[in-house]
Design a protein around this motif. Structure first.
Motif, PDB file in Angstrom:
ATOM      1  N   HIS A  75      39.182  30.347  46.890  1.00 46.45           N
ATOM      2  CA  HIS A  75      37.704  30.737  46.781  1.00 46.45           C
ATOM      3  C   HIS A  75      38.002  32.275  46.729  1.00 46.45           C
ATOM      4  N   ASN A  76      38.047  32.809  45.295  1.00 46.98           N
ATOM      5  CA  ASN A  76      38.053  34.247  45.265  1.00 46.98           C
ATOM      6  C   ASN A  76      36.980  34.954  45.634  1.00 46.98           C
ATOM      7  N   SER A  77      37.384  36.285  46.391  1.00 41.45           N
ATOM      8  CA  SER A  77      36.436  37.263  46.978  1.00 41.45           C
ATOM      9  C   SER A  77      35.980  38.316  45.878  1.00 41.45           C
ATOM     10  N   TYR A  78      36.734  38.679  45.024  1.00 41.50           N
ATOM     11  CA  TYR A  78      36.597  39.731  43.924  1.00 41.50           C
ATOM     12  C   TYR A  78      37.285  39.519  42.765  1.00 41.50           C
ATOM     13  N   PHE A  79      36.599  39.785  41.417  1.00 43.50           N
ATOM     14  CA  PHE A  79      37.409  39.799  40.249  1.00 43.50           C
ATOM     15  C   PHE A  79      37.327  41.348  39.845  1.00 43.50           C
ATOM     16  N   VAL A  80      38.511  41.883  39.440  1.00 41.93           N
ATOM     17  CA  VAL A  80      38.759  43.113  38.853  1.00 41.93           C
ATOM     18  C   VAL A  80      39.265  42.993  37.630  1.00 41.93           C
ATOM     19  N   THR A  81      38.551  43.580  36.521  1.00 40.74           N
ATOM     20  CA  THR A  81      38.989  43.855  35.045  1.00 40.74           C
ATOM     21  C   THR A  81      39.223  45.107  34.739  1.00 40.74           C
ATOM     22  N   LEU A  82      40.562  45.210  34.143  1.00 43.06           N
ATOM     23  CA  LEU A  82      41.079  46.822  34.032  1.00 43.06           C
ATOM     24  C   LEU A  82      41.169  46.685  32.347  1.00 43.06           C
ATOM     25  N   THR A  83      40.127  47.636  31.742  1.00 43.44           N
ATOM     26  CA  THR A  83      40.224  47.406  30.384  1.00 43.44           C
ATOM     27  C   THR A  83      40.387  48.979  29.784  1.00 43.44           C
ATOM     28  N   PRO A  84      41.620  48.987  28.819  1.00 40.44           N
ATOM     29  CA  PRO A  84      41.792  50.315  28.377  1.00 40.44           C
ATOM     30  C   PRO A  84      40.947  50.608  27.281  1.00 40.44           C
ATOM     31  N   LEU A  85      40.371  51.950  27.583  1.00 45.66           N
ATOM     32  CA  LEU A  85      39.404  52.455  26.495  1.00 45.66           C
ATOM     33  C   LEU A  85      39.624  53.901  26.228  1.00 45.66           C
ATOM     34  N   ASN A  86      40.288  54.269  25.156  1.00 47.00           N
ATOM     35  CA  ASN A  86      40.242  55.580  24.317  1.00 47.00           C
ATOM     36  C   ASN A  86      41.182  56.476  25.431  1.00 47.00           C
ATOM     37  N   GLY A  87      42.409  56.040  25.999  1.00 45.66           N
ATOM     38  CA  GLY A  87      43.059  56.775  26.722  1.00 45.66           C
ATOM     39  C   GLY A  87      42.825  56.824  28.442  1.00 45.66           C
ATOM     40  N   SER A  88      41.735  55.856  28.718  1.00 43.13           N
ATOM     41  CA  SER A  88      41.564  55.905  30.180  1.00 43.13           C
ATOM     42  C   SER A  88      41.492  54.375  30.315  1.00 43.13           C
ATOM     43  N   THR A  89      41.055  54.014  31.639  1.00 47.44           N
ATOM     44  CA  THR A  89      41.014  52.538  31.917  1.00 47.44           C
ATOM     45  C   THR A  89      39.665  52.455  32.507  1.00 47.44           C
ATOM     46  N   VAL A  90      38.934  51.330  32.174  1.00 46.90           N
ATOM     47  CA  VAL A  90      37.532  50.991  32.666  1.00 46.90           C
ATOM     48  C   VAL A  90      37.777  50.061  33.729  1.00 46.90           C
ATOM     49  N   ILE A  91      37.347  50.313  34.988  1.00 50.46           N
ATOM     50  CA  ILE A  91      37.520  49.472  35.964  1.00 50.46           C
ATOM     51  C   ILE A  91      36.308  48.657  36.649  1.00 50.46           C
ATOM     52  N   LYS A  92      36.191  47.278  36.606  1.00 50.33           N
ATOM     53  CA  LYS A  92      35.287  46.652  36.947  1.00 50.33           C
ATOM     54  C   LYS A  92      35.250  45.630  37.965  1.00 50.33           C
ATOM     55  N   VAL A  93      34.808  45.778  39.183  1.00 49.65           N
ATOM     56  CA  VAL A  93      34.750  44.694  40.155  1.00 49.65           C
ATOM     57  C   VAL A  93      33.680  43.970  40.380  1.00 49.65           C
ATOM     58  N   MET A  94      33.693  42.580  40.339  1.00 49.53           N
ATOM     59  CA  MET A  94      32.696  41.883  40.603  1.00 49.53           C
ATOM     60  C   MET A  94      32.781  41.131  41.821  1.00 49.53           C
ATOM     61  N   HIS A  95      31.841  40.689  42.451  1.00 47.77           N
ATOM     62  CA  HIS A  95      31.873  40.234  43.809  1.00 47.77           C
ATOM     63  C   HIS A  95      30.803  38.989  43.645  1.00 47.77           C
ATOM     64  N   PRO A  96      31.158  37.615  43.544  1.00 50.40           N
ATOM     65  CA  PRO A  96      30.052  36.777  43.578  1.00 50.40           C
ATOM     66  C   PRO A  96      29.431  36.622  44.858  1.00 50.40           C
ATOM     67  N   ALA A  97      27.952  36.147  44.763  1.00 54.16           N
ATOM     68  CA  ALA A  97      27.145  36.379  45.645  1.00 54.16           C
ATOM     69  C   ALA A  97      27.579  35.466  47.031  1.00 54.16           C
ATOM     70  N   ASN A  98      28.200  34.432  46.742  1.00 54.60           N
ATOM     71  CA  ASN A  98      28.544  33.428  47.699  1.00 54.60           C
ATOM     72  C   ASN A  98      29.881  33.783  48.292  1.00 54.60           C
ATOM     73  N   ALA A  99      30.562  34.596  47.712  1.00 56.77           N
ATOM     74  CA  ALA A  99      32.020  34.768  48.019  1.00 56.77           C
ATOM     75  C   ALA A  99      32.311  35.565  49.426  1.00 56.77           C
ATOM     76  N   PRO A 100      33.281  34.977  50.188  1.00 52.35           N
ATOM     77  CA  PRO A 100      33.772  35.908  51.389  1.00 52.35           C
ATOM     78  C   PRO A 100      34.108  37.422  51.126  1.00 52.35           C
ATOM     79  N   ASP A 101      33.720  38.033  52.166  1.00 49.86           N
ATOM     80  CA  ASP A 101      34.110  39.617  52.080  1.00 49.86           C
ATOM     81  C   ASP A 101      35.608  39.747  52.718  1.00 49.86           C
TER      82      ASP A 101
END
Length: 117
Positions: A75-101
């Motif tokens: 049961h994952n708590s968070y999903f982190v996506t690291l996407t390279p973009l024009n020499g930088s990295t976009v960090i997106k963190v998702m936390h499902p509504a029913n996931a534990p903290d």
């Protein structure tokens, strides 16, 4: 003056993370990212930092993006996506509504901020 300039990226990132706000209760929108920021660090560097700071991290790659699942295998708590973009990295963190903290949201935000700067 140099010291002030060195702190500027950290202050800007902290302000950006603070603007993301906390979940504030049960009305969390699971389709909206918990954190969505850009970093000048590489995806590999950010992933290594998060793996060092967070317990139970599994890393995979999808195309150019690096994905991290944080939490128990079942049961994952968070999903982190690291996407390279024009020499930088976009960090997106998702936390499902029913996931534990696990780890708590505040700790997760702190670790993201620390690893992004």
């Amino acid at each position: 003056m140099k010291r002030l300039l060195l702190l500027a990226p950290a202050v800007a990132l902290t302000a950006t993370l603070a603007a993301c706000g906390s979940s504030g209760g049960p009305a969390r929108d699971a389709s909206a990212p918990l954190v969505y920021v850009s970093s000048s660090r590489t995806p590999a560097s950010i992933a290594a930092c998060l793996e060092e700071r967070l317990p139970r991290v599994r890393t995979s790659r999808t195309g150019a993006a690096t994905e991290l699942a944080v939490g128990a295998d079942s049961h994952n708590s968070y999903f982190v996506t690291l996407t390279p973009l024009n020499g930088s990295t976009v960090i997106k963190v998702m936390h499902p509504a029913n996931a534990p903290d696990d780890p708590p949201e505040e700790e997760m935000r702190f670790d993201i901020a620390r690893c992004a700067t």
